[in-house]
Design an enzyme around this catalytic site. Structure first.
Site, PDB file in Angstrom:
ATOM      1  N   HIS A 290       0.837  -1.205   0.000  1.00  0.00           N
ATOM      2  CA  HIS A 290       0.000   0.000   0.000  1.00  0.00           C
ATOM      3  C   HIS A 290       0.869   1.251   0.000  1.00  0.00           C
ATOM      4  O   HIS A 290       1.883   1.341   0.683  1.00  0.00           O
ATOM      5  CB  HIS A 290      -1.013   0.000   1.151  1.00  0.00           C
ATOM      6  CG  HIS A 290      -0.424   0.063   2.533  1.00  0.00           C
ATOM      7  ND1 HIS A 290      -0.095   1.254   3.153  1.00  0.00           N
ATOM      8  CD2 HIS A 290      -0.143  -0.908   3.432  1.00  0.00           C
ATOM      9  CE1 HIS A 290       0.360   1.010   4.361  1.00  0.00           C
ATOM     10  NE2 HIS A 290       0.351  -0.296   4.560  1.00  0.00           N
ATOM     11  N   ASP A 302       6.090   0.673   6.600  1.00  0.00           N
ATOM     12  CA  ASP A 302       4.635   0.536   6.476  1.00  0.00           C
ATOM     13  C   ASP A 302       4.071   1.616   5.559  1.00  0.00           C
ATOM     14  O   ASP A 302       3.593   2.633   6.016  1.00  0.00           O
ATOM     15  CB  ASP A 302       4.010   0.635   7.875  1.00  0.00           C
ATOM     16  CG  ASP A 302       2.528   0.321   7.898  1.00  0.00           C
ATOM     17  OD1 ASP A 302       2.023  -0.268   6.922  1.00  0.00           O
ATOM     18  OD2 ASP A 302       1.865   0.682   8.879  1.00  0.00           O
ATOM     19  N   GLU A 336      -4.863   2.067   2.549  1.00  0.00           N
ATOM     20  CA  GLU A 336      -4.925   0.904   3.435  1.00  0.00           C
ATOM     21  C   GLU A 336      -5.059   1.327   4.883  1.00  0.00           C
ATOM     22  O   GLU A 336      -5.805   0.718   5.653  1.00  0.00           O
ATOM     23  CB  GLU A 336      -3.649   0.056   3.259  1.00  0.00           C
ATOM     24  CG  GLU A 336      -3.663  -1.250   4.062  1.00  0.00           C
ATOM     25  CD  GLU A 336      -3.141  -1.123   5.475  1.00  0.00           C
ATOM     26  OE1 GLU A 336      -3.326  -2.058   6.266  1.00  0.00           O
ATOM     27  OE2 GLU A 336      -2.543  -0.077   5.812  1.00  0.00           O
ATOM     28  N   GLU A 337      -4.366   2.405   5.262  1.00  0.00           N
ATOM     29  CA  GLU A 337      -4.222   2.738   6.666  1.00  0.00           C
ATOM     30  C   GLU A 337      -5.540   3.042   7.362  1.00  0.00           C
ATOM     31  O   GLU A 337      -5.785   2.579   8.477  1.00  0.00           O
ATOM     32  CB  GLU A 337      -3.267   3.928   6.842  1.00  0.00           C
ATOM     33  CG  GLU A 337      -1.827   3.639   6.464  1.00  0.00           C
ATOM     34  CD  GLU A 337      -1.149   2.659   7.417  1.00  0.00           C
ATOM     35  OE1 GLU A 337      -1.796   2.183   8.362  1.00  0.00           O
ATOM     36  OE2 GLU A 337       0.040   2.379   7.211  1.00  0.00           O
ATOM     37  N   ASP A 364       3.250  -6.416   3.334  1.00  0.00           N
ATOM     38  CA  ASP A 364       2.936  -5.332   4.274  1.00  0.00           C
ATOM     39  C   ASP A 364       3.379  -5.719   5.677  1.00  0.00           C
ATOM     40  O   ASP A 364       2.648  -5.537   6.645  1.00  0.00           O
ATOM     41  CB  ASP A 364       1.436  -5.023   4.244  1.00  0.00           C
ATOM     42  CG  ASP A 364       1.090  -3.767   5.035  1.00  0.00           C
ATOM     43  OD1 ASP A 364       2.008  -2.982   5.353  1.00  0.00           O
ATOM     44  OD2 ASP A 364      -0.100  -3.570   5.350  1.00  0.00           O
TER      45      ASP A 364
END
Length: 376
Positions: A290, A302, A336-337, A364
């Site tokens: 992501h 991340d 995504e977060e 991820d």
């Protein structure tokens, strides 16, 4: 780099063996090829340089922010430079949560003689949380060790700021297990406390080391059955001091101010690059990570690493002159977060178009040496 090797070799093996039996495969030839690909990946600095540019020249890239659009343009450029046969953007509506400036917090300790001492807190509003308003909150602090204690002391938390002592367990062999256990208070803490009338919550930063005082934001969520209340994470050193004072029975009030809020949804994009298959061009092996990151952070692990690792699969295959049997599709997912909307949009469009995906692999879990694959 070892993680890229794993990704590239797994994708390559699917291309080699998907339609041929193990009995007829030329294992020696395949082994030589895989070794050459591994050597190429381990010798190349491209992925590291891509990660440096993403983190240091673009930086934070939360959904809806200017950094999101900058990272999308970067991703298109890097995929083309890697040798993708086709690169395009897949539009998706993403939430636009805005921190609203610097979060502020301190607590006031009143001693037996009535003397008041103010102590600053290093703090970050949890992602997707609501703000306090411009005047902030100044409330009594109540220490709660866990959800079980919350149920026992529910009458005490009304109109208070609940301080959860969600300690990150360093004894678990799996860091993910500890992250999940401690993170339960980030995800469910606000609504669990709001159920009994709490005004806000503070949690310990969901991170392993107390050697620094940098709080970790991450996302929270709200149960629609209860009011939404502000929520924030404290730096671990500050959290230790506050919790120790509360355990000592000191009278403490906490001031917390956050201007966090949601803006209207924005149009973001999944950025997609393909290496066209030589035998099955309409069947897809998808790899990806992501592209978004939280607003205070560069998102190196991340999930900057997941993005550059995925892109490097195309680069390595091009460098080797390898023609995959199936189309290799690299997807750098949006949002995504704090919403997962990029992944949902990709799946929805793939289904509506009747696309055939034979394998999908997401990276991820940071840029660490891989130990296993998880399957769903």
């Amino acid at each position: 780099m070892n993680r890229i090797v794993w990704l590239a070799l797994m994708v390559s093996q699917i291309g080699f063996f998907s339609s041929a039996s193990a009995q007829t495969a030329d294992f020696q030839t395949d082994s030589i090829f895989f070794r050459k690909m591994a050597d190429d990946v381990l010798s190349s600095a491209t992925a590291y340089e891509n990660l440096r540019v993403l983190c240091k020249t673009i930086g934070p890239r939360l959904a809806g922010s200017p950094g999101m659009y900058k990272s999308e343009a970067w991703a298109e450029q890097v995929l083309r430079a890697a040798g993708a046969d086709k690169v395009w953007k897949q539009a998706v509506q993403v939430p636009h949560w805005d921190r609203g400036g610097k979060d502020e917090a301190w607590y006031q300790v009143t001693d037996a003689n009535g003397k008041k001492t103010r102590i600053q807190l290093d703090i970050l509003a949890l992602g997707n949380s609501i703000g306090t308003g411009k005047n902030g909150l100044f409330k009594k602090a109540v220490l709660i060790e866990d959800f079980e204690e919350l149920e026992k002391r529910k009458e005490e938390v009304k109109d208070a700021i609940v301080v959860f002592n969600n300690v990150f367990n360093p004894r678990n062999l799996s860091v993910g297990q500890s992250y999940g256990e401690s993170g339960a208070y980030r995800r469910a803490g606000p609504s669990r406390a709001a159920k009994y009338g709490a005004a806000a919550i503070l949690i310990r930063s969901v991170s392993a080391s107390a050697n620094d005082n940098h709080p970790h934001t991450g996302t929270t969520s709200y149960d629609s059955a209860y009011p939404k209340i502000p929520a924030a994470a404290m730096g671990l050193q500050d959290a230790d001091k506050l919790i120790a004072a509360l355990k000592a029975g000191k009278s403490i009030q906490v001031y917390y101010k956050s201007l966090a809020h949601f803006k209207p949804d924005a149009t973001g994009h999944n950025i997609i690059g393909e290496l066209t298959g030589s035998v099955f061009p309409d069947q897809y092996i998808t790899v990806g990570g992501h592209l978004d990151s939280w607003d205070p952070a560069e998102g190196a692990h991340d999930d900057g690493t997941g993005c550059v690792q995925s892109i490097d699969i195309i680069r390595a295959m091009k460098a080797m002159g390898y023609k995959p049997r199936y189309t290799i599709r690299v997807v750098l997912f949006a949002n995504e977060e704090n919403g997962l909307r990029g992944g949902a949009q990709y799946a929805q469009e793939a289904k509506s178009k009747g696309e055939k995906h034979v394998f999908a692999l997401e990276s991820d879990a940071g840029g660490f040496t891989p130990r296993s694959f998880g399957f769903t």
